[in-house]
Design a protein around this motif. Structure first.
Motif, PDB file in Angstrom:
ATOM      1  N   LEU B  81       0.836  -1.206   0.000  1.00  0.00           N
ATOM      2  CA  LEU B  81       0.000   0.000   0.000  1.00  0.00           C
ATOM      3  C   LEU B  81       0.866   1.250   0.000  1.00  0.00           C
ATOM      4  N   VAL B  85       0.774   4.084  -2.873  1.00  0.00           N
ATOM      5  CA  VAL B  85       0.450   5.489  -2.571  1.00  0.00           C
ATOM      6  C   VAL B  85       1.600   6.393  -3.006  1.00  0.00           C
ATOM      7  N   TYR B 129      -5.071  -3.647  -8.125  1.00  0.00           N
ATOM      8  CA  TYR B 129      -5.597  -3.704  -6.752  1.00  0.00           C
ATOM      9  C   TYR B 129      -6.063  -5.112  -6.409  1.00  0.00           C
ATOM     10  N   HIS B 152      -9.489   0.900  -3.861  1.00  0.00           N
ATOM     11  CA  HIS B 152      -9.120   1.605  -5.089  1.00  0.00           C
ATOM     12  C   HIS B 152      -9.758   3.000  -5.121  1.00  0.00           C
ATOM     13  N   LEU B 155      -8.180   5.357  -2.358  1.00  0.00           N
ATOM     14  CA  LEU B 155      -6.811   5.792  -2.663  1.00  0.00           C
ATOM     15  C   LEU B 155      -6.809   6.824  -3.797  1.00  0.00           C
ATOM     16  N   HIS B 156      -7.522   6.509  -4.851  1.00  0.00           N
ATOM     17  CA  HIS B 156      -7.621   7.425  -5.990  1.00  0.00           C
ATOM     18  C   HIS B 156      -8.192   8.781  -5.552  1.00  0.00           C
ATOM     19  N   LEU B 178      -2.144   8.142   5.133  1.00  0.00           N
ATOM     20  CA  LEU B 178      -3.195   7.571   4.286  1.00  0.00           C
ATOM     21  C   LEU B 178      -3.240   6.047   4.442  1.00  0.00           C
ATOM     22  N   VAL B 179      -2.075   5.417   4.469  1.00  0.00           N
ATOM     23  CA  VAL B 179      -2.032   3.955   4.605  1.00  0.00           C
ATOM     24  C   VAL B 179      -2.540   3.527   5.986  1.00  0.00           C
ATOM     25  N   LEU B 183      -6.464   3.561   4.673  1.00  0.00           N
ATOM     26  CA  LEU B 183      -6.571   2.365   3.827  1.00  0.00           C
ATOM     27  C   LEU B 183      -6.605   1.073   4.635  1.00  0.00           C
TER      28      LEU B 183
END
Lengths: 191, 191
Positions: B81, B85, B129, B152, B155-156, B178-179, B183
């Protein structure tokens, strides 16, 4: 605004014309003359109020989006999140979403326009998220010290991304999935 | 592409010129003539290859983004991940991000352009993904039946939103947040 502003009702009509045209053709293709024609105002009125297109558009954004919003207050965190996502989807999926997407490309070439959009559409809404999280902490639904910044960023990103990239519909099913599958797990990760 | 395509090296130069101009001025302000000038090609070459601007731009997008991508394979879900990213941030923060934001407003008024962007930038990346999640399941890091669609989309959305709304820098700190903050909690919500 640097020049003499038109009276309030003229100003509202002119801002409405700006928003309609931004939604229909986008910033680059919108002309001051087209705004005058749409608002049934003279060109002189427009140019007396705003010296150029960036000033006119930024003033219109400030006027429409610059205020704070009342947070939902349903009595539960999940209910509040659901209400907020539904409102955001309704806005993004309608005329306001068209206005904002009509500005996005131009904003990447115009730092001042980008800052006005960021402040009006994003920053001024922080307080709403703060209040919502504070209430959830008071009800014991979230631990002390819970923060709202990440929640705000994720909600904004997910709703705008659906609108921009057409990754799916913005219906009730999406709202529920976003709340239960993303926002609550993000908020509760520390529990 | 409906007409006679130029030779491969001319085509590459023309696509590069399209991307440079999209990043600099956006779709609405980009002209076929400017592409010809930038690529040092004759206008006749451009018009022989592509009858109009939408066709030229869509072919260029297809050419640059339409392929699949190799998934990262670091040996852990968190590592994969993080690598993904970081790659997405590097792309979004660079010339590719400028190209895509240069297209966003136009895409909201042009359904065909919007579909090409959606397919090339989003749909063709689903498989990556899928593979990443499948490997994590095989390693026992995620339960059987784990899905990749929401990962997906989140993250996008988060990476593009940072780029578009300038909600913060796209550095290592953002990637880690973010991870770990979004996520992984989204993926592990069912655990």
């Amino acid at each position: 605004m640097v020049a003499t502003a038109p009276k309030q009702d003229r100003r509202v009509a002119i801002c409405e014309a700006v928003f309609e045209l931004l939604g229909e053709v986008g910033y680059d293709r919108m002309s001051m003359d087209a705004v005058a024609a749409r608002a049934r105002a003279s060109k002189a009125t427009i140019y007396r109020g705003w010296p150029n297109k960036p000033e006119l558009v930024m003033d219109a954004i400030e006027h429409r989006y610059g205020g704070s919003m009342e947070p939902p207050d349903t009595g539960t965190l999940r209910g509040d999140l659901h209400a907020l996502v539904s409102t955001a989807c309704r806005l993004a999926d309608g005329a306001d979403g068209a206005v904002l997407t009509g500005l996005l490309t131009a904003a990447t070439h115009n730092a001042e326009l980008s800052q006005v959009m960021h402040r009006c559409v994003y920053e001024t809404k922080h307080e709403l998220y703060e209040t919502m999280i504070k209430r959830a902490v008071e009800r014991g639904e979230l631990p002390e010290g819970s923060r709202s910044e990440l929640l705000h960023e994720v909600l904004h990103a997910m709703v705008m991304s659906r609108r921009l990239w057409q990754t799916g519909s913005m219906d009730e099913e999406f709202a529920t999935r976003l709340v239960d599958g993303v926002l609550l797990p993000v908020l509760r990760q520390g529990c």
